[in-house]
Design a protein around this motif. Structure first.
Motif, mmCIF file in Angstrom:
data_model
loop_
_atom_site.group_PDB
_atom_site.id
_atom_site.type_symbol
_atom_site.label_atom_id
_atom_site.label_comp_id
_atom_site.label_asym_id
_atom_site.label_seq_id
_atom_site.Cartn_x
_atom_site.Cartn_y
_atom_site.Cartn_z
ATOM 1 N N LEU A 97 2.512 27.186 2.195
ATOM 2 C CA LEU A 97 2.968 26.169 3.102
ATOM 3 C C LEU A 97 3.809 26.522 4.345
ATOM 4 N N ALA A 98 5.004 27.070 3.774
ATOM 5 C CA ALA A 98 6.177 27.616 4.632
ATOM 6 C C ALA A 98 5.471 28.742 5.674
ATOM 7 N N LEU A 99 4.586 29.475 5.103
ATOM 8 C CA LEU A 99 4.199 30.700 6.101
ATOM 9 C C LEU A 99 3.775 30.470 7.572
ATOM 10 N N PRO A 100 3.225 29.216 8.051
ATOM 11 C CA PRO A 100 2.804 29.087 9.466
ATOM 12 C C PRO A 100 4.141 28.789 10.309
ATOM 13 N N ILE A 101 5.009 28.492 9.464
ATOM 14 C CA ILE A 101 6.253 28.223 10.178
ATOM 15 C C ILE A 101 7.302 29.298 10.309
ATOM 16 N N LEU A 102 7.367 29.796 9.046
ATOM 17 C CA LEU A 102 8.261 31.255 8.937
ATOM 18 C C LEU A 102 7.842 32.147 9.806
ATOM 19 N N PHE A 103 6.365 32.470 9.769
ATOM 20 C CA PHE A 103 5.938 33.640 10.819
ATOM 21 C C PHE A 103 5.663 32.997 12.109
ATOM 22 N N THR A 104 5.830 33.945 13.078
ATOM 23 C CA THR A 104 5.437 33.245 14.480
ATOM 24 C C THR A 104 4.380 33.969 15.172
ATOM 25 N N PRO A 119 4.861 38.473 18.365
ATOM 26 C CA PRO A 119 4.239 37.708 17.395
ATOM 27 C C PRO A 119 3.226 38.556 16.492
ATOM 28 N N MET A 120 2.924 37.873 15.428
ATOM 29 C CA MET A 120 2.179 38.391 14.366
ATOM 30 C C MET A 120 1.128 37.437 13.707
ATOM 31 N N ASP A 121 -0.129 37.980 13.800
ATOM 32 C CA ASP A 121 -1.437 37.429 13.078
ATOM 33 C C ASP A 121 -1.429 37.651 12.002
ATOM 34 N N PHE A 122 -0.544 37.175 10.866
ATOM 35 C CA PHE A 122 -1.149 37.508 9.600
ATOM 36 C C PHE A 122 -2.037 36.685 9.015
ATOM 37 N N THR A 123 -2.481 35.370 9.658
ATOM 38 C CA THR A 123 -3.469 34.696 9.283
ATOM 39 C C THR A 123 -3.183 34.012 7.936
ATOM 40 N N PRO A 124 -1.743 33.099 8.000
ATOM 41 C CA PRO A 124 -1.331 32.843 6.947
ATOM 42 C C PRO A 124 -2.129 31.545 6.177
ATOM 43 N N MET A 125 -1.700 30.952 4.820
ATOM 44 C CA MET A 125 -1.769 30.017 4.121
ATOM 45 C C MET A 125 -3.202 29.690 3.548
ATOM 46 N N VAL A 126 -3.183 29.837 2.208
ATOM 47 C CA VAL A 126 -3.956 29.520 1.384
ATOM 48 C C VAL A 126 -3.356 28.591 0.520
ATOM 49 N N LEU A 127 -3.758 27.237 0.473
ATOM 50 C CA LEU A 127 -3.005 26.096 -0.198
ATOM 51 C C LEU A 127 -3.817 25.896 -1.460
ATOM 52 N N ASP A 128 -5.178 26.203 -1.418
ATOM 53 C CA ASP A 128 -5.746 26.106 -3.069
ATOM 54 C C ASP A 128 -6.238 27.201 -3.504
#
Length: 643
Positions: free
Chosen positions: A520-527, A496-505
């Motif tokens: 939007l894809a990153l929280p699904i692409l990364f686990t 598991p990798m805590d990239f802390t993804p996703m800034v939409l704005d």
């Protein structure tokens, strides 16, 4: 967790051992059950054991050495064959609480070969060959309970000429912000020769990706136990390959050991190599297949999900009562089970008012995760709470207090490297936290190496240059598209990798290079067992209702994962299934538009929704069915499909 099942069936094979370097048919030949992987083991004229590895009859590793160097005896040379066991067929099944696959089966042929050094010490080499994996580890045998210290390994990987690699440099200990290195937070070197020196002079970390001919290899280690140190790779001219090397002198818990130590019999971690095409690399579970089974613990509190987190975009000034209250409401509105409250909460909010926040969050079906500083005096960080976890007595008192408060878990930051004593510190925290039902997220940390199987309460670890670095510096933001398009092939394959993804704005003071649909894809692409989302309430409020609804349902425990297409650092399309729902996501790591043809025939349902870039900051959406074959993506763009 489902009980571990292990059935061993002995099969006799006839092999001979040749003391030299010549024809492979005279060595110990080892194959997987499918016949696609073969290893040939030899001794050279100095009594040094080495192997060569073949994938579909093409050599993917040339002369690669095995062996250990102990404080009292060298078990890497001057060896003779003592014994070889009949090959064993291993079949095992287990269940994971989060990640790319829930129910996993592992089948392999295991070969056990023992060497003598002419002393009272024996070196037992265990080799596992599975469908797409080759792995080995050592057991040192001798007089029971004798103390042992390992001072080095002769393990190496002799890649053929023209092999190219994707590797992350190991940082120099006691460098970086507040002397917090190493934290596995460097940018990957992409497409480089295997003998290219690390730009930081300390070799490269796991996992490391290689391409030789038509085959890909991903090299790492797993089952790193508390009596061993974490290792890394550095090119060795004498071995003509990448060698396993030990940590720097500074990478220790104060007063603790740097090198592996214990008592006989003594077992090392597994050295693992996934071999195949990119589909086999990205779908591999070898890192957990060979990790130790789960400890005996109450897994009732172990539930994954998404989390809100104020610090990544709002920083230190917004770690306060009012902002934390707002982010609890944000989590509840998104149907996310967690919120993370970061540094200095003990000073800015305090335990008494934190109890109010925890109680309020509980009324909203949200659990609070609290930040802690792991360090004592091994770095100069001043963030608090600090020095509360350094020994078992103190941390168990703190854990008991947090459990009574109703806190869900801890984010623990600023570890000090890979020395044996520091690795033991990780294990001690995880064991103690398990007794109190607390979930753990390690930051500023080493690579997990299969620990999330052994400790179900370990939800995630950073060990990557993640979203926070994008918020710090434009140069990191410029590299994000290629960096993100590499991680599903490297860092995030096994762990598991805590990239802390996703800034939409938007990111304050940063020109974000990626499109909103890429994000939007990153929280699904990364686990990640807990997926900490960078976007704040104000940014989420700008998104269409369809996106908010989709994000409120994203799982972190997937039943199945399929690699669709991609190339490291350039693009990746991945499909993940939960129940009968499929999420198919893609990101474009390059600065040119692309048109992708995607076969969705593997999905069970007929229709779904597609989110795509349409030239604005707000993703567009429309219906999609399994006959859809083409998706257009912008430079540094992406898409999300839910079917």
């Amino acid at each position: 967790m489902k009980n571990n099942v292990r059935n061993i069936i002995a099969l006799f094979v006839l092999t001979t051992f040749f003391f030299g370097c010549e024809p492979k048919e005279n060595g110990v030949s080892m194959t997987n059950q499918e016949g696609t992987l073969r290893a040939e083991l030899f001794l050279d004229k100095e009594g040094k054991p080495f192997y060569r590895l073949f994938h579909k009859d093409s050599m993917v590793l040339d002369t690669s050495y095995v062996g250990l160097v102990l404080k009292d005896v060298d078990l890497s040379k001057g060896l003779t064959l003592e014994k070889k066991e009949p090959v064993q067929q291993i079949s095992e099944s287990y269940t994971m609480f989060h990640g790319k696959q829930k129910d996993i089966g592992y089948d392999a042929n295991q070969y056990v070969i023992t060497f003598s050094s002419g002393s009272n010490w024996l070196l037992e080499c265990q080799f596992d060959l599975s469908d797409t994996g080759f792995a080995f580890r050592y057991r040192v045998l001798g007089e029971q309970d004798n103390p042992i210290q390992v001072v080095g390994e002769s393990s190496s990987y002799g890649f053929p000429q023209n092999t190219i690699s994707w590797m992350q440099p190991m940082s120099k200990a006691k460098t970086g912000w507040s002397d917090t290195n190493p934290s596995y937070e460097e940018n990957y070197q992409m497409g480089i020769p295997v003998n290219e020196p690390s730009p930081l002079g300390e070799g490269y970390v796991y996992p490391a990706l290689f391409k030789t001919g038509e085959s890909w290899l991903l090299v790492s280690e797993t089952n790193l136990h508390e009596n061993y140190c974490g290792t890394r790779l550095i090119y060795d001219e004498d071995k003509n390959g990448l060698a396993v090397s030990f940590p720097q002198q500074e990478e220790v818990f104060p007063g603790g050991e740097l090198l592996p130590n214990g008592e006989l019999p003594f077992t090392t971690p597994w050295r693992i190599i996934t071999v195949g095409d990119l589909k086999q690399i990205t779908e591999s579970t070898l890192g957990t297949d060979l990790a130790a089974p789960a400890i005996d613990m109450d897994t009732t509190p172990v539930k994954g999900g998404l989390a809100t987190w104020s610090w990544v975009l709002l920083k230190d000034d917004k770690i306060d009562y009012e902002t934390s209250h707002q982010f609890i409401d944000y989590a509840a509105s998104m149907n996310w089970p967690y919120t993370l409250i970061d540094v200095n909460w003990d000073q800015k909010i305090g335990y008494e008012r934190m109890q109010e926040l925890v109680d309020y969050a509980s009324s909203k079906n949200v659990k609070v995760i609290l930040w802690y500083n792991s360090s004592g005096d091994w770095n100069s960080t001043e963030y608090t709470p600090k020095s509360k976890l350094l020994n078992s007595k103190d941390r168990r008192e703190e854990f008991a207090r947090l459990k009574k408060m109703g806190v869900g878990g801890l984010k623990i930051d600023f570890f000090g490297g890979d020395g044996q004593s520091m690795i033991a510190y990780y294990h001690g925290i995880l064991k103690d936290a398990a007794d109190f039902g607390l979930l753990i997220n390690f930051h500023g940390a080493t690579l997990p190496r299969g620990w999330h199987r052994t400790y179900p309460n370990l939800m995630t670890m950073e060990s990557i240059k993640g979203e926070e670095f994008i918020t710090f510096d434009q140069a990191n933001a410029d590299l994000q598209p290629t960096h993100s398009a590499l991680l599903p092939f490297t860092r995030n394959v096994y762990d598991p990798m805590d990239f802390t993804p996703m800034v939409l704005d938007s990111i304050p003071n940063i020109d974000r290079r990626t499109t909103t649909t890429f994000e939007l894809a990153l929280p699904i692409l990364f686990t990640s067992g807990i997926q900490h989302i960078a976007e704040i309430p104000q940014g989420m409020a700008k998104m269409p209702e369809a996106i908010v609804e989709m994000l409120s349902q994203v799982p972190v425990q997937w039943d199945e994962t399929k690699f669709v297409q991609g190339y490291p650092g350039k693009e990746v399309i991945m499909a993940r299934r939960k129940g009968t729902e499929w999420y198919v996501v893609g990101i474009n790591g390059e600065g040119t538009p692309k048109t992708w043809s995607i076969d969705l025939s593997f999905t069970e349902n007929n229709s779904g929704i597609l989110f795509y870039d349409d030239g604005t900051k707000i993703p567009a959406s429309n219906k999609i069915d399994r006959s859809h074959s083409q998706i257009e993506v912008e430079p540094y763009g992406g898409f999300v499909i839910k079917i």
